[in-house]
Structures are given as C-alpha cells and as structure tokens.
Design an enzyme around this catalytic site. Structure first.
Site, PDB file in Angstrom:
ATOM      1  N   HIS A 143       1.074  -1.148   0.142  1.00  0.00           N
ATOM      2  CA  HIS A 143       0.087   0.043   0.137  1.00  0.00           C
ATOM      3  C   HIS A 143       1.005   1.153   0.172  1.00  0.00           C
ATOM      4  O   HIS A 143       1.880   1.288   0.701  1.00  0.00           O
ATOM      5  CB  HIS A 143      -0.685  -0.232   1.143  1.00  0.00           C
ATOM      6  CG  HIS A 143      -1.597  -1.024   0.771  1.00  0.00           C
ATOM      7  ND1 HIS A 143      -2.928  -1.540   2.175  1.00  0.00           N
ATOM      8  CD2 HIS A 143      -2.459  -1.471  -0.195  1.00  0.00           C
ATOM      9  CE1 HIS A 143      -3.727  -2.026   1.564  1.00  0.00           C
ATOM     10  NE2 HIS A 143      -3.524  -2.212   0.517  1.00  0.00           N
ATOM     11  N   GLU A 174       1.604   3.864   2.902  1.00  0.00           N
ATOM     12  CA  GLU A 174       2.251   3.451   4.440  1.00  0.00           C
ATOM     13  C   GLU A 174       3.482   3.144   4.333  1.00  0.00           C
ATOM     14  O   GLU A 174       4.576   2.565   4.384  1.00  0.00           O
ATOM     15  CB  GLU A 174       1.537   2.194   4.702  1.00  0.00           C
ATOM     16  CG  GLU A 174      -0.005   2.107   4.694  1.00  0.00           C
ATOM     17  CD  GLU A 174      -0.374   0.282   4.391  1.00  0.00           C
ATOM     18  OE1 GLU A 174       0.741  -0.653   4.495  1.00  0.00           O
ATOM     19  OE2 GLU A 174      -1.785   0.178   4.808  1.00  0.00           O
ATOM     20  N   ARG A 197      -3.088   5.009  -1.918  1.00  0.00           N
ATOM     21  CA  ARG A 197      -2.993   3.598  -1.734  1.00  0.00           C
ATOM     22  C   ARG A 197      -2.872   2.663  -2.578  1.00  0.00           C
ATOM     23  O   ARG A 197      -1.624   1.852  -2.516  1.00  0.00           O
ATOM     24  CB  ARG A 197      -4.654   3.127  -1.140  1.00  0.00           C
ATOM     25  CG  ARG A 197      -4.616   1.375  -0.155  1.00  0.00           C
ATOM     26  CD  ARG A 197      -6.222   1.666   0.249  1.00  0.00           C
ATOM     27  NE  ARG A 197      -6.444   0.049   0.523  1.00  0.00           N
ATOM     28  CZ  ARG A 197      -6.111  -0.554   1.848  1.00  0.00           C
ATOM     29  NH1 ARG A 197      -5.690  -0.140   2.712  1.00  0.00           N
ATOM     30  NH2 ARG A 197      -6.569  -2.000   1.394  1.00  0.00           N
ATOM     31  N   HIS A 256       2.358  -3.943   6.895  1.00  0.00           N
ATOM     32  CA  HIS A 256       1.205  -2.910   6.520  1.00  0.00           C
ATOM     33  C   HIS A 256       1.676  -1.679   7.774  1.00  0.00           C
ATOM     34  O   HIS A 256       2.004  -2.200   8.957  1.00  0.00           O
ATOM     35  CB  HIS A 256       0.239  -3.973   6.349  1.00  0.00           C
ATOM     36  CG  HIS A 256      -0.071  -4.210   5.297  1.00  0.00           C
ATOM     37  ND1 HIS A 256      -0.413  -3.172   3.728  1.00  0.00           N
ATOM     38  CD2 HIS A 256       0.434  -4.978   5.061  1.00  0.00           C
ATOM     39  CE1 HIS A 256      -0.569  -4.749   3.046  1.00  0.00           C
ATOM     40  NE2 HIS A 256       0.042  -5.717   3.639  1.00  0.00           N
ATOM     41  N   GLU A 280       1.021  -4.876  11.084  1.00  0.00           N
ATOM     42  CA  GLU A 280       0.254  -4.218  10.985  1.00  0.00           C
ATOM     43  C   GLU A 280       0.514  -2.540  12.108  1.00  0.00           C
ATOM     44  O   GLU A 280       0.855  -2.779  12.993  1.00  0.00           O
ATOM     45  CB  GLU A 280      -1.524  -3.520  10.851  1.00  0.00           C
ATOM     46  CG  GLU A 280      -2.363  -3.459  10.052  1.00  0.00           C
ATOM     47  CD  GLU A 280      -2.138  -3.657   9.369  1.00  0.00           C
ATOM     48  OE1 GLU A 280      -1.807  -2.736   8.141  1.00  0.00           O
ATOM     49  OE2 GLU A 280      -3.038  -3.668   8.307  1.00  0.00           O
TER      50      GLU A 280
END
Length: 369
Positions: A93, A96, A153, A224, A298
């Site tokens: 993405h 990020e 994104r 992520h 994450e």
C-alpha cells in the site's frame, strides 16, 4: 608481472567500491522517509557493501514497467544442506511510508549484527531471507508527488472497461478467496480488487516468484500499517487455518517481544476477529498454497497519525517490529531445524488450494450457510 599488477588494481577497485558502499549504508538516515530513487540506490549500496551476505534480484515489473526488486540475505550453509526460505515484503500500500522504512531497518539490523550474533548467523546459514522493500513501486512513487497524492493507497494501473479511476488494491488481488468478502468492484474504491485474481502484475509477480519455492518456504511476513496488529489467516470469517492455534501462540509471543521494546501493545488474531473481513490478501494466499506460517504486521499507530506517522516514530516503530519479526523467524527456524516437524508444504499446499476452491464456490453461491 603486468597481469599481476592488473589483477591487484582490479582487486583494489572492487575493495574500494565495497568500502564506499558500506560507508554509504552506514551514513544512510534510517530515521527519515525516503523516495523510491533513494531506496533503490540504498539497495545497490547494501549489496555492494556486504556481498557475502546480500544479493539482489528483479522478479517482476509493475504496471508502469518499473522493476520490482528484492534483497536476499543468506550465508552459505557449511554442511551444504538445502536452505529454507523466509519471505518479507513491504510497500504493497503506497501511503504506508513506515513500511518500506521498516524493511530497510530490518536489512540494516541483520547486516550490522550477524557477525557478532551467533544465533542470527546460524539462522542465515539455514535460511535465505527474501526482502522486498517496495512491492507497489508505481503507487509509492505517486504518493511522493505532492500533498494531494500522499494518501494514495492502490497501484497505478489504468481504469478497467467502464471504470473511471486508476489503480487496484493489491492486497485484495491475490488468489485467495478472491472477491468474496471485504472488497469492492468499483474502481474508485480503495478496496477495489481488480478484474480477476492476479490481474495486477505486482501481485502476480509475488505469487509467481514465491510460488516457485513453496516447497522450501517456511514463513511469509507481509508488512503494513496502521493499527498495531498481528494478523493471521484467514480474512474470510468462515475459514480457519489448520494450524490456527499455533499461529496464535507464535503471534502472541511476537507481540510480547514487541511490547517489551517500547511498551506498545499489538493485538493478535484473524482480520475478522479484530479488524474486518477481507479476501484476496497476500497473507491468505501464502497460507492457502501451503506456507505454514503467514502473518500481516500492521505497524504503528492506533489512529492518531495513522498513515502519516511522523518521522520521530520511525526508529521506535522499527525497533519493536524487528523484535517481533525476529521472534517469529527464530521460532520457525528452530522448529524446522531442531525438531523437523514442519508439515509437507507441497502436500498441504495442494490440499489447501483444492479445499479453498470448494469453499469459494460455496461462499459465492450461497450454498454454504
């Protein structure tokens, strides 16, 4: 005599280049976000600075025909045994930015410590660790254009027939219960999953490359942000991984290691349990094809800054994530090389793919209740 002088001169040039590259990586600022061109130069410098440990490979091209490049970290096995594989990817993405920063930090830590860390040296003799700092090269470059593109994104593929918006969410495009839950078929949505599983060259590159070494791949880590989570398969609420309990246990041990670094808590579970249902993720694909351990990290934070994490948090975020990743890799290594009890990934992979196909038919037709 002339030949000897020429060879000595060549050796000096090679050594000088290696030293220069090593100094360049040591002077690199790992507490700043870097655009793609700087990351690419850094990859070249890391390889030239530590040729005994690091090599590179281009394993695909993006929609806009840019190379997708990985670094392979590994030492020669002293007994000549076949090495196993750990996969780490970042930058699926675009927005990020902390994620490519982590992959760079991860490589830097290994390069700087493997000579003095006997456990790490042993793991690198048994494992090859493949690291892709940026999978979504087009999208990442686009996110650096200006403030209006900073939160981009998706990838940068052209709109589909009848659509009006660019790009696909690459983490909804993998061949894992594709298009069944937690996706959009509207090209303007951030979760647009593409026209078919693997329709995007970036997702296909990962599936093709990792798919060619499934029999020796033990662990798949895809990084992520944000949310401070460790996600395990599967994103579909009706499907559970056969080694779910162990995935949870290993994930919780990693979360404990991460919290011990700076006191930041990370929640462990499947996406439907702690986030939202989704399908077509690289994490789910990896487990479906038979890779025993598959996780999505994450990284920071829990909402205050989200994808705009300030640079003063890069170092602590990377330090805690490195501790978590190393915890999982060490567990996987020790299980494979100390007990030899890992499942036959080739057999389990085929079985899981057949089972997944059947489940997908049930779920999409409404036969499954």
């Amino acid at each position: 005599m002339e030949k000897t002088a020429w060879m000595l001169g060549l050796l000096l040039v090679v050594l000088s280049s290696s030293v220069e590259a090593l100094q360049s990586t040591q002077n690199y600022d790992y507490t700043k976000y870097h655009p793609m061109d700087e990351i690419s130069r850094w990859m070249e410098d890391v390889e030239r600075g530590s040729p005994e440990l690091v090599s590179s490979a281009v394993y695909g091209q993006t929609y806009e025909e840019r190379n997708i490049t990985l670094l392979k970290l590994g030492l020669e096995n002293p007994e000549g045994r076949e090495k196993k594989v750990i996969w780490v990817d970042c930058g699926i993405h675009a927005r990020e930015w902390i994620v490519p920063a982590f992959c760079q930090w991860f490589v830097k830590e290994i390069v700087n410590s493997y000579k003095t860390n006997k456990k790490l040296e042993q793991m690198l003799q048994n494992l090859d660790v493949y690291v892709t700092p940026v999978v979504n090269v087009d999208g990442y470059r686009f996110s650096w254009t200006d403030n209006s593109t900073r939160r981009w994104r998706k990838s940068r593929s052209d709109p589909p027939s009848g659509g009006s918006c660019y790009g696909v969410d690459l983490n909804r495009n993998f061949n894992a219960n594709w298009g069944t839950v937690g996706v959009s078929f509207d090209s303007c949505a951030n979760t647009y999953c593409g026209t078919s599983a693997g329709s995007e060259p970036e997702a296909k590159a990962v599936m093709d490359f990792v798919g060619g070494m499934i029999n020796k791949t033990l662990c798949f880590l895809t990084i992520h942000s944000a949310g401070q989570l460790i996600l395990l398969p599967y994103g579909h609420p009706e499907i559970s991984a056969p080694n779910y309990e162990e995935l949870v246990s290993v994930g919780e041990a990693a979360a404990a290691k991460m919290e011990a670094v700076h006191g930041m808590g990370y929640t462990v579970g499947t996406s439907p349990q702690i986030l939202y249902p989704n399908s077509g993720s690289s994490r789910d694909w990896a487990r479906l094809v038979g890779i025993p351990f598959s996780y999505t990290f994450e990284l920071r934070d829990k909402g205050e800054f989200s994808h705009l994490l300030p640079e003063d948090q890069i170092q602590p975020a990377c330090e805690e994530a490195y501790a978590g990743a190393l915890s999982i890799i060490a567990h996987v290594h020790d299980k494979a090389f100390n007990s030899g009890t890992l499942p036959n990934t080739a057999v389990s992979g085929v079985a899981m793919m057949i089972w997944s196909s059947i489940m997908t038919v049930f779920l999409t037709t409404g036969v499954f209740v």
